[in-house]
Design a protein around this motif. Structure first.
Motif, PDB file in Angstrom:
ATOM      1  N   GLN A   5      20.377  48.008 -97.458  1.00  0.00           N
ATOM      2  CA  GLN A   5      21.281  48.035 -96.317  1.00  0.00           C
ATOM      3  C   GLN A   5      20.606  47.485 -95.060  1.00  0.00           C
ATOM      4  O   GLN A   5      21.226  46.787 -94.255  1.00  0.00           O
ATOM      5  CB  GLN A   5      21.738  49.485 -96.076  1.00  0.00           C
ATOM      6  N   ARG A  22      23.264  40.599 -87.989  1.00  0.00           N
ATOM      7  CA  ARG A  22      22.894  40.277 -86.608  1.00  0.00           C
ATOM      8  C   ARG A  22      22.380  38.851 -86.469  1.00  0.00           C
ATOM      9  O   ARG A  22      22.594  38.197 -85.455  1.00  0.00           O
ATOM     10  CB  ARG A  22      21.869  41.287 -86.114  1.00  0.00           C
ATOM     11  N   ASP A  74      21.987  44.675 -92.713  1.00  0.00           N
ATOM     12  CA  ASP A  74      22.227  44.910 -91.285  1.00  0.00           C
ATOM     13  C   ASP A  74      21.540  43.839 -90.435  1.00  0.00           C
ATOM     14  O   ASP A  74      22.087  43.370 -89.427  1.00  0.00           O
ATOM     15  CB  ASP A  74      21.704  46.296 -90.882  1.00  0.00           C
ATOM     16  N   ILE A  96      10.376  54.688 -94.305  1.00  0.00           N
ATOM     17  CA  ILE A  96      11.785  54.329 -94.374  1.00  0.00           C
ATOM     18  C   ILE A  96      12.023  53.386 -95.542  1.00  0.00           C
ATOM     19  O   ILE A  96      11.370  52.357 -95.641  1.00  0.00           O
ATOM     20  CB  ILE A  96      12.224  53.616 -93.073  1.00  0.00           C
ATOM     21  N   ILE A 142      18.103  43.924 -84.934  1.00  0.00           N
ATOM     22  CA  ILE A 142      18.566  45.314 -84.987  1.00  0.00           C
ATOM     23  C   ILE A 142      17.991  46.081 -83.803  1.00  0.00           C
ATOM     24  O   ILE A 142      18.701  46.803 -83.095  1.00  0.00           O
ATOM     25  CB  ILE A 142      18.138  45.983 -86.317  1.00  0.00           C
ATOM     26  N   VAL A 191      17.328  53.662 -88.785  1.00  0.00           N
ATOM     27  CA  VAL A 191      16.044  53.115 -88.370  1.00  0.00           C
ATOM     28  C   VAL A 191      15.803  53.396 -86.894  1.00  0.00           C
ATOM     29  O   VAL A 191      14.738  53.857 -86.491  1.00  0.00           O
ATOM     30  CB  VAL A 191      15.971  51.597 -88.610  1.00  0.00           C
ATOM     31  N   LYS A 192      16.821  53.142 -86.092  1.00  0.00           N
ATOM     32  CA  LYS A 192      16.680  53.375 -84.652  1.00  0.00           C
ATOM     33  C   LYS A 192      16.400  54.848 -84.380  1.00  0.00           C
ATOM     34  O   LYS A 192      15.535  55.189 -83.570  1.00  0.00           O
ATOM     35  CB  LYS A 192      17.961  52.956 -83.936  1.00  0.00           C
ATOM     36  N   THR A 219      18.043  52.277 -96.274  1.00  0.00           N
ATOM     37  CA  THR A 219      18.626  52.932 -95.099  1.00  0.00           C
ATOM     38  C   THR A 219      19.289  51.888 -94.211  1.00  0.00           C
ATOM     39  O   THR A 219      19.094  50.698 -94.397  1.00  0.00           O
ATOM     40  CB  THR A 219      17.562  53.672 -94.270  1.00  0.00           C
ATOM     41  N   ASP A 220      20.065  52.358 -93.238  1.00  0.00           N
ATOM     42  CA  ASP A 220      20.766  51.381 -92.408  1.00  0.00           C
ATOM     43  C   ASP A 220      20.176  51.301 -90.996  1.00  0.00           C
ATOM     44  O   ASP A 220      19.262  52.032 -90.641  1.00  0.00           O
ATOM     45  CB  ASP A 220      22.262  51.684 -92.359  1.00  0.00           C
ATOM     46  N   ALA A 221      20.709  50.378 -90.232  1.00  0.00           N
ATOM     47  CA  ALA A 221      20.182  50.085 -88.906  1.00  0.00           C
ATOM     48  C   ALA A 221      20.162  51.325 -88.013  1.00  0.00           C
ATOM     49  O   ALA A 221      19.183  51.591 -87.306  1.00  0.00           O
ATOM     50  CB  ALA A 221      21.005  48.980 -88.254  1.00  0.00           C
ATOM     51  N   ALA A 222      21.235  52.101 -88.057  1.00  0.00           N
ATOM     52  CA  ALA A 222      21.339  53.271 -87.186  1.00  0.00           C
ATOM     53  C   ALA A 222      20.216  54.265 -87.472  1.00  0.00           C
ATOM     54  O   ALA A 222      19.593  54.806 -86.555  1.00  0.00           O
ATOM     55  CB  ALA A 222      22.699  53.941 -87.377  1.00  0.00           C
TER      56      ALA A 222
END
Lengths: 208, 208
Positions: free
Chosen positions: A14, A22, A18, B105, B23, B114-115, B109-112
């Motif tokens: 993912q 972008r 993602d 990580i 991202i 990660v942040k 997993t997704d971008a959100a």
DNA sequence: ATAAAAATACCTAAAACTTGGTATTGTTAT
DNA sequence: ATAACAATACCAAGTTTTAGGTATTTTTAT
């Protein structure tokens, strides 16, 4: 005014997907209409959305991207497909060509080259990277040679994971124990492993 | 005003790194000050730039990210390190912890997330995901006898997963091969399993 | 202190795996 | 058509695992 290419990204990572969204969002002639993490999600999405291009990772847990590409091209040849992979060996690139894809991009390329490649493909030119150094033995490190496995070999692995002996597997599949042994031997060779135990660990760590 | 975390991304897949940059660019409290494709480039960059955080892929051609992390933490412990990997097995996560990293990580997993993870780490909390393998049946009541295992037995399992024979394990641990065999036998008995192969699958499905 | 659990070590025979082959029959790709 | 791959089958020697034990020493908990 430029075209507006509708793109679907298919990758079980993912985070990578993602990032790709972008990267493509930088430009106004691309539009990512969907992200899928496996073939099931993709086929679902294709019921309602018709993309111009699918960016398809060829290594996904449980799914062989090359076979998926082959199926896609059989039923929807008008949709362009660019394969993405961490492999750069000439073998894999050739398998990519054979699966009907319009392009092949290794993950070592950069954002600019991806954008350029998409435009090339959308304008009708297939793009298959020339492996930088064909002499260099492609050393995959963390990577997986799992795509090399045949259908039967993947099936044999399932029995190995369940703890079946070669005898039991042979009975289950109605083939000779010798045949099962040969498959096992070939699997270990292809994946460069030394024992069934290593194979099982490998299978779990690579979602086989 | 929020902090401005300086981040370096280390990944041999330029495309993935390019995606990560974008991202992180979504948010104004992160600033990517560099991308490196290997350890050499990273050490070069560290001569002139002091990041707050390094996002480090653990599988890079020729470079072992875990060892790199270990070295980094030895000389520059104040720099936070988050490991990124396509592996989700508990083994690799544990090795990550041992290398001194502040987080781990998986690429699924997704971008959100990660942040969120980066902020957690920068605020001093280490984050190590409990990998949820889709094949894993979380069924603690149902019949995992794993709690019965002793320390040594768990250790033996790690060697089994790596494909070590009992002889090789014995040499590694400086004990008798008979002892290793006894441990193996006891493990299988406790877990009600019939072979090392079943044990390995069990280990992966129960995060052993 | 003492019982239980953990870790250690040994024996044997049968079953299974590993390794290095050979070889035939289909199918697929060029 | 012909080379390459997939799936099948076989052989043999050597190694490893499995399954049945027994038994001593060390550690841990009550």
């Amino acid at each position: 005014m430029k075209e507006n290419y509708k793109v679907i990204i298919v990758d079980d990572h993912q985070l990578f997907a993602d990032g790709m969204v972008r990267i493509l969002a930088d430009e106004d002639d691309f539009e990512v209409i969907g992200i899928c993490n496996n073939s099931t999600e993709l086929y679902h999405m294709l019921n309602n959305h018709k993309p111009d291009l699918i960016m398809l990772d060829i290594q996904m847990g449980g799914t062989n991207g090359l076979e998926l590409c082959y199926d896609l091209k059989k039923t929807m040849p008008q949709i362009k497909v660019i394969l993405i992979s961490m492999f750069e060996s000439i073998n894999v690139v050739n398998e990519g060509k054979n699966s009907g894809a319009n392009g092949y991009i290794p993950k070592t390329t950069d954002a600019a080259l991806v954008k350029k490649s998409i435009r090339e493909v959308m304008e009708g030119r297939d793009i298959f990277i020339k492996p930088i150094n064909p002499e260099t033995k492609v050393d995959l490190e963390g990577g997986s040679y799992a795509f090399l496995l045949s259908k039967r070999e993947r099936e044999i692995i399932l029995y190995i994971k369940k703890g079946f002996t070669s005898k039991a597997t042979a009975e289950e599949l109605n083939i000779s124990q010798f045949t099962v042994d040969t498959h096992r031997k070939n699997i270990l060779k292809k994946l460069k492993l030394n024992s069934l135990k290593e194979l099982i660990s490998y299978a779990y760590e690579n979602n086989l």
